[in-house]
Write an enzyme that holds these catalytic residues in place. Structure first.
Site, PDB file in Angstrom:
ATOM      1  N   CYS A 106      50.100  40.910  42.146  1.00  0.00           N
ATOM      2  CA  CYS A 106      50.610  41.680  42.906  1.00  0.00           C
ATOM      3  C   CYS A 106      49.896  42.919  43.591  1.00  0.00           C
ATOM      4  CB  CYS A 106      51.694  42.191  42.244  1.00  0.00           C
ATOM      5  SG  CYS A 106      52.924  41.154  41.387  1.00  0.00           S
ATOM      6  N   ARG A 141      44.737  39.365  47.626  1.00  0.00           N
ATOM      7  CA  ARG A 141      44.938  39.101  46.290  1.00  0.00           C
ATOM      8  C   ARG A 141      45.583  38.156  45.729  1.00  0.00           C
ATOM      9  NH1 ARG A 141      44.926  44.839  43.762  1.00  0.00           N
ATOM     10  NH2 ARG A 141      46.369  44.255  42.338  1.00  0.00           N
ATOM     11  N   TRP A 188      53.146  38.332  43.316  1.00  0.00           N
ATOM     12  CA  TRP A 188      52.579  37.035  42.663  1.00  0.00           C
ATOM     13  C   TRP A 188      53.230  36.732  41.527  1.00  0.00           C
ATOM     14  CZ3 TRP A 188      48.670  33.183  42.774  1.00  0.00           C
ATOM     15  CH2 TRP A 188      48.337  32.692  41.849  1.00  0.00           C
ATOM     16  N   ASN A 237      53.504  46.557  39.524  1.00  0.00           N
ATOM     17  CA  ASN A 237      52.602  45.471  39.222  1.00  0.00           C
ATOM     18  C   ASN A 237      52.335  45.277  37.484  1.00  0.00           C
ATOM     19  OD1 ASN A 237      51.865  45.117  41.834  1.00  0.00           O
ATOM     20  ND2 ASN A 237      49.838  45.989  41.688  1.00  0.00           N
ATOM     21  N   GLY A 238      52.207  44.308  37.074  1.00  0.00           N
ATOM     22  CA  GLY A 238      52.115  44.034  35.763  1.00  0.00           C
ATOM     23  C   GLY A 238      53.264  43.484  34.926  1.00  0.00           C
ATOM     24  N   GLU A 279      30.378  23.023  30.373  1.00  0.00           N
ATOM     25  CA  GLU A 279      30.840  24.294  31.245  1.00  0.00           C
ATOM     26  C   GLU A 279      29.527  25.076  31.882  1.00  0.00           C
ATOM     27  OE1 GLU A 279      33.107  24.634  33.145  1.00  0.00           O
ATOM     28  OE2 GLU A 279      33.174  26.840  33.247  1.00  0.00           O
ATOM     29  N   LYS A 319      28.827  25.211  36.011  1.00  0.00           N
ATOM     30  CA  LYS A 319      28.778  26.353  36.690  1.00  0.00           C
ATOM     31  C   LYS A 319      27.509  26.422  37.361  1.00  0.00           C
ATOM     32  CE  LYS A 319      32.001  27.493  36.610  1.00  0.00           C
ATOM     33  NZ  LYS A 319      33.318  27.186  36.301  1.00  0.00           N
ATOM     34  N   GLU A 340      27.221  23.933  40.332  1.00  0.00           N
ATOM     35  CA  GLU A 340      28.263  23.834  41.313  1.00  0.00           C
ATOM     36  C   GLU A 340      27.940  25.182  42.298  1.00  0.00           C
ATOM     37  OE1 GLU A 340      32.473  24.430  40.934  1.00  0.00           O
ATOM     38  OE2 GLU A 340      32.069  25.367  38.821  1.00  0.00           O
ATOM     39  N   HIS A 352      19.086  11.141  20.884  1.00  0.00           N
ATOM     40  CA  HIS A 352      19.500   9.929  21.324  1.00  0.00           C
ATOM     41  C   HIS A 352      19.203   9.696  22.698  1.00  0.00           C
ATOM     42  CE1 HIS A 352      21.096   9.492  17.495  1.00  0.00           C
ATOM     43  NE2 HIS A 352      21.731  10.642  17.628  1.00  0.00           N
ATOM     44  N   LYS A 355      38.742  24.840  46.355  1.00  0.00           N
ATOM     45  CA  LYS A 355      39.499  25.416  45.304  1.00  0.00           C
ATOM     46  C   LYS A 355      40.439  24.414  44.734  1.00  0.00           C
ATOM     47  CE  LYS A 355      40.058  28.664  42.453  1.00  0.00           C
ATOM     48  NZ  LYS A 355      39.122  28.930  41.525  1.00  0.00           N
TER      49      LYS A 355
END
Ligand code: F6R
Length: 605
Positions: A2, A27, A70, A95-96, A478, A482, A485, A501, A600
């Protein structure tokens, strides 16, 4: 996430608010609204342009508050959009998350107050109005109200009959006051302020500011005067959107501690050993009957799913499979009414994950979505849900979403464990450690200069190998994802026990190895793997627990993370891996936030 913009002064309020909302669009939001004293409220779902159209018909004024929403509590709709009011005299944007909103709401409704939205925010204007009806002044009613609120809140509040001032409140959700010629602005960040002034005052947690066109006074929640130094914003409008950082990816990594706080906020009962998750509590019986869990996700969300598998198996003692959603949907999976399918997705729109949910539902499994975007397809189609509350992720690479997913999965594992044999003391231990993670993560971030230096050094590597065991194995995957990409450096992630192995054949002097070796139950074994690769001439970059001299002796470079319990290392370990990939990409001059060929949200197969 928000956004807030409020203005009092000589300029045309409508323009200041609408331009401010547009500056906050980055945002992410689903609806917007504004209130101008003397002119009333307007709200619209969708882009700010929709609100602008409605505003054209509305008179102007000299005080107004506005908000981009949001969704967290309640779907995106005009009724849920801010500003909110009680009986029309107090208007607030928030907000929050107000943690104790449901008990406050019950109480207020019991007194005959009528709620118009499903939001947690609406309790605020009701509480202020109630205090004023009982004789308090506007300001005193705000002080009284903020003292009963629990959770995180950034508020801008206007009183219909007091057009000479507004009130700003900060607790856990940032707010800044812009000091312009002819007026004052309250905003959730500097982005909408900069076009008017660079002179700002950042509020601190526990501040209440009474703001008029030519002055502002700041107090504590107990109404003691507080003084806050003014500052000059050192960056421009575009940078302001990135919180002053060069890229969204870095901004989002830096948000990690806040993301963790938001993931657990309001989800730990006062007793300290019970997990409160509405989506699970309301399906208590069904979840008790579950005999098997399948976790589905893609990319980073899938790797978080592997962390989830380890968490649920160890804390809840239920067999778990983590599956790549695109495989799950096509491989005739065994899913029965006694299966819990957990769909992990930041966007909530990933086509393969959504199809995995549909397949599970067709087969009668119970489906749970762990999703960041409220109201997204996966959130809507699953039987139960838990939101990450991580705020929008703008950079293509998933960073804060992964951190949030690991925290939410820990909560889910504890919840399922509490239905089975997991003792209260173990639950308490995990929850206490979970609550301590944000501060530990802050320490890692403060040391990011070291990761930057190391990443620069290896930024021209042709290939890298990431290794880890147990909870660190999905982190090795991961870390490698990262790096490839965002920096386009070829990287592989492996369970360290797999080295002999096959992949050991790759290792040579020109093949750096990133070893994830915190002090956990497989630490000694990972150390042996580090020795193995070093013996083949590879540079080892080791991620270790603070003060580990043994691992440092083997490694060429060491990055330390604070100690935690084994099952919570993933959230901490993710941060240096994200930073390493980020700084390597920056060193290579790449478009970090928009890597080539990637989107995205992957809404097609
Ligand atoms: C990697 C990344 C992707 C996403 C994947 C799933 O950094 O961003 O691998 O994790 O596309 O996306 P969501 O979580 O939106 O389903």
């Amino acid at each position: 996430m928000c956004g807030i913009i409020a203005y009092i002064g000589k300029d045309r309020v409508k323009d200041v608010l609408l331009d401010g909302l547009e500056a906050l669009e980055y945002r992410g939001y689903d609806s917007a609204g504004l209130y101008i004293a003397g002119a009333g409220p307007i709200k619209a779902v969708g882009p700010v342009a929709n609100l602008r159209k409605k505003a054209a018909l509305m008179p102007d004024g000299n005080l107004g508050i506005a908000h981009t929403r949001w969704a967290t509590h309640g779907k995106p709709s005009e009724a849920n959009a801010h500003p909110h009011t009680g009986r029309g005299s107090i208007w607030a944007v928030h907000n929050g998350i107000i943690e104790n909103h449901s008990e406050l709401r019950q109480k207020l409704m019991g007194e005959g107050r009528v709620f118009a939205s499903e939001t947690d925010s609406e309790v605020v204007p009701h509480l202020i109005e109630r205090a004023m009806e009982r004789g308090a002044s506007f300001e005193d009613a705000v002080f009284e109200t903020v003292r009963v609120l629990k959770g995180a809140f950034g508020l801008a509040i206007a009183h219909r009959d007091a057009p000479d001032r507004m009130v700003a409140v900060r607790m856990g959700s940032p707010l800044v006051i812009g000091v312009a010629r002819g007026g004052r602005i309250i905003a959730s960040d500097a982005a909408p302020v900069i076009r008017h002034t660079r002179d700002v005052v950042y509020l601190k947690d526990g501040d209440v500011a009474i703001v008029s066109a030519d002055s502002h006074r700041i107090f504590s929640f107990l109404k003691e005067a507080v003084s806050r130094e003014g500052e000059t914003v050192p960056f421009g409008a575009e940078e302001a959107k990135r919180g002053g950082y060069e890229h969204f990816m870095l901004k989002e990594i830096m948000e990690g501690p806040e993301v963790l706080r938001n993931a657990i906020r309001g989800r730990i009962a006062k007793d300290g050993w019970r997990v409160k998750l509405g989506g699970l509590e309301s399906n208590d019986e069904r979840l008790r009957s579950i005999e098997r869990v399948v976790i589905a996700g893609c990319g980073t969300s899938y790797y978080a799913g592997v962390v989830g598998k380890y968490l649920i198996e160890s804390l809840a003692d239920i067999p778990v499979e983590a599956d790549i959603a695109s495989e799950l949907r096509y491989r005739e999976p065994i899913l029965t009414p006694k299966t819990l399918l957990i769909a992990l997705s930041q966007s909530g729109e990933t086509a393969d994950t959504l199809e995995a949910v549909r397949e599970a539902k067709r087969k009668g499994a119970f489906t749970l979505g762990i999703v960041n975007v409220v109201g997204s397809s996966i959130a809507r189609e699953t039987d139960a849900g838990i939101y990450n509350h991580a705020g929008p992720e703008v950079s293509v690479a998933s960073t804060k979403a992964f951190i949030s997913q690991t925290a939410v999965l820990a909560l889910v594992a504890l919840f399922l464990g509490s239905q089975r044999n997991l003792g209260a003391s173990r639950r308490k231990e995990v929850l206490e450690e979970l609550s301590a993670l944000p501060e530990k993560m802050e320490r890692i971030l403060a040391n990011r200069g070291l990761v930057e230096r190391i990443a620069k050094r290896y930024a021209e590597s042709g290939s890298m190998l990431y290794i880890g065991r147990k909870y660190m194995m999905p982190l090795a995957y991961e870390g490698a994802l990262k790096l490839k990409e965002v920096s386009y450096i070829h990287a592989e992630g492996y369970g360290a026990g797999e080295l002999k192995h096959g992949p050991l054949a790759l290792v040579s002097e020109s093949f750096p190895v990133f070893a994830l070796a915190p002090r956990d139950s497989v630490y000694e074994k990972t150390l042996s793997n580090m020795e193995e690769v070093r013996a083949r001439g590879a540079d080892v970059i080791a991620l270790v627990t603070e003060g580990d001299a043994e691992a440092s002796r083997i490694a060429k470079e060491t990055i330390e993370i604070p100690e935690t319990i084994e099952c919570l290392y993933p959230a901490l370990a993710a941060v240096p891996l994200q930073l390493f990939a980020y700084y390597a990409a920056v060193a290579r001059g790449l478009n970090v936030d928009r890597p080539r060929n990637l989107a995205k949200s992957v809404t097609v197969e």
